[in-house]
Write an enzyme that holds these catalytic residues in place. Structure first.
Site, mmCIF file in Angstrom:
data_model
loop_
_atom_site.group_PDB
_atom_site.id
_atom_site.type_symbol
_atom_site.label_atom_id
_atom_site.label_comp_id
_atom_site.label_asym_id
_atom_site.label_seq_id
_atom_site.Cartn_x
_atom_site.Cartn_y
_atom_site.Cartn_z
ATOM 1 N N LYS A 1 -7.638 8.351 13.699
ATOM 2 C CA LYS A 1 -7.362 6.927 13.915
ATOM 3 C C LYS A 1 -6.375 6.425 12.859
ATOM 4 O O LYS A 1 -5.433 5.694 13.177
ATOM 5 C CB LYS A 1 -8.668 6.115 13.885
ATOM 6 C CG LYS A 1 -9.529 6.361 15.129
ATOM 7 C CD LYS A 1 -10.931 5.772 15.032
ATOM 8 C CE LYS A 1 -11.753 6.200 16.253
ATOM 9 N NZ LYS A 1 -13.147 5.704 16.209
ATOM 10 N N GLN B 1 -17.443 3.291 12.276
ATOM 11 C CA GLN B 1 -17.586 4.545 13.006
ATOM 12 C C GLN B 1 -19.068 4.866 13.227
ATOM 13 O O GLN B 1 -19.866 4.801 12.304
ATOM 14 C CB GLN B 1 -16.885 5.685 12.236
ATOM 15 C CG GLN B 1 -16.824 7.010 12.979
ATOM 16 C CD GLN B 1 -15.963 6.970 14.248
ATOM 17 O OE1 GLN B 1 -15.016 6.197 14.346
ATOM 18 N NE2 GLN B 1 -16.305 7.790 15.220
ATOM 19 N N ASP C 1 -13.348 -2.185 18.987
ATOM 20 C CA ASP C 1 -14.093 -1.139 19.711
ATOM 21 C C ASP C 1 -14.658 -1.673 21.028
ATOM 22 O O ASP C 1 -15.037 -0.902 21.910
ATOM 23 C CB ASP C 1 -15.280 -0.659 18.854
ATOM 24 C CG ASP C 1 -15.017 0.682 18.184
ATOM 25 O OD1 ASP C 1 -14.219 1.468 18.722
ATOM 26 O OD2 ASP C 1 -15.630 0.930 17.129
#
Ligand code: GUN
Length: 293
Positions: free
Chosen positions: A52, A96, A119
């Site tokens: 990422k 995460q 997200d």
């Protein structure tokens, strides 16, 4: 059979994003800034977050990586989330997953300001997605929609079987495939660990989206001739052949299923790269304040 090349599509999209960022900066705008929180040292999470950060650089974004050891308290983590919520320079951020067991993932997700939730995991974004309002759509389902679009795959009136009912993939995927739009307008069936007759359901499917996390679950005898097969599986299976000591294995028995398909995604190089690029697209939207002011 046509192979859906997620790697090629994702690098094309990253170039498109980088060109747009260049224009934004030229016009005096702000460079989009994505922050990522990584807790502990899980091998998979380390790799995903590193990718990422690398993708942010390729898109011309600013990125920040914030690390905590696995024994961080929930309160310390939540305090960092609130700090990022209030940081005007950060356009979007992610925590995460998975998190260590002593931390409530749901509490963390609900503490993130939904306007920075790139997200798309916050209940406000999930809810807005399910009723077709502008929002951050979670990365994997959005990446799959983009692949269907870029390969002009017909979805209207098709029978789509989604294997798996996770909050991150199966549920949003089913919801998006039935939305009144393209890609969408499909008749959707969701199968999961308690479903009966999965083979029968799959044999009726024009499109199968396999997101169970069970390596090589989908076999040739479960797939009808000409079906479109999207493989979301990314299980790390030990391997003596690769340098890293593991091999990414999909949910589809590729060698026997592929010859029956009209389109199929490989693992790796299919859905995986699209997931990261979807996060980049959401970060660009966040930077432009395109969805929420
Ligand atoms: N873990 C597995 N997939 C994801 C994802 O898309 N976002 C975050 N934050 N964690 C994940």
């Amino acid at each position: 059979m046509q192979l859906i090349d997620g790697k090629a599509v994702s690098s094309q999209i990253k170039q498109e994003i980088a060109a747009e960022v260049e224009q934004i900066v030229k016009n005096g705008g702000k460079v989009p800034h994505l922050a990522a929180i990584l807790v502990g040292h899980d091998g998979g999470s380390e790799t995903y977050v590193a990718n990422k950060v690398k993708s942010c650089a390729e898109c011309g974004f600013k990125s920040s990586l914030i690390r905590f050891e696995a024994d961080v308290t929930e309160e310390t983590l939540l305090a960092k989330v609130r700090e990022l919520n209030d940081d005007a320079d950060v356009d979007g951020f992610i925590v995460q997953l998975p998190l260590p067991k002593h931390i409530s993932e749901q509490k963390v997700i609900e503490t993130i300001d939904y306007r920075k939730d790139v997200d798309g995991f916050h209940p406000i974004n999930v809810g807005r997605m399910s009723i077709g309002l502008p929002c951050y759509v979670s990365a994997t389902p959005n990446g799959i929609l983009e692949l269907l679009k870029r390969y002009n795959i017909e979805t209207s009136g098709k029978h789509c079987v989604v294997l798996g009912r996770s909050n991150i993939v199966g549920k949003p995927m089913a919801s998006l495939m039935m939305q009144k739009a393209y890609p969408g307008d499909a008749t959707v069936t969701v199968c999961h660990s308690r479903s009966k007759n999965i083979q029968e359901e799959c044999l009726r499917a024009d499109i199968i989206i396999a997101a169970l996390g069970q390596p090589e679950f989908l076999k040739a005898e479960m797939v009808k001739e000409g079906a479109v097969v999207i493989d979301v599986g990314t299980t790390r299976v030990p391997s003596t052949v690769t340098k890293s000591g593991f091999k990414l294995t999909g949910d589809v028995k590729f060698d026997e299923v592929a010859p029956k398909c009209s389109f199929i995604t490989p693992v790796p190089g299919g859905v995986g790269p699209m997931t990261i690029v979807s996060l980049m697209r959401n970060t660009l939207l966040a930077g432009k304040k395109a969805i929420y002011k």
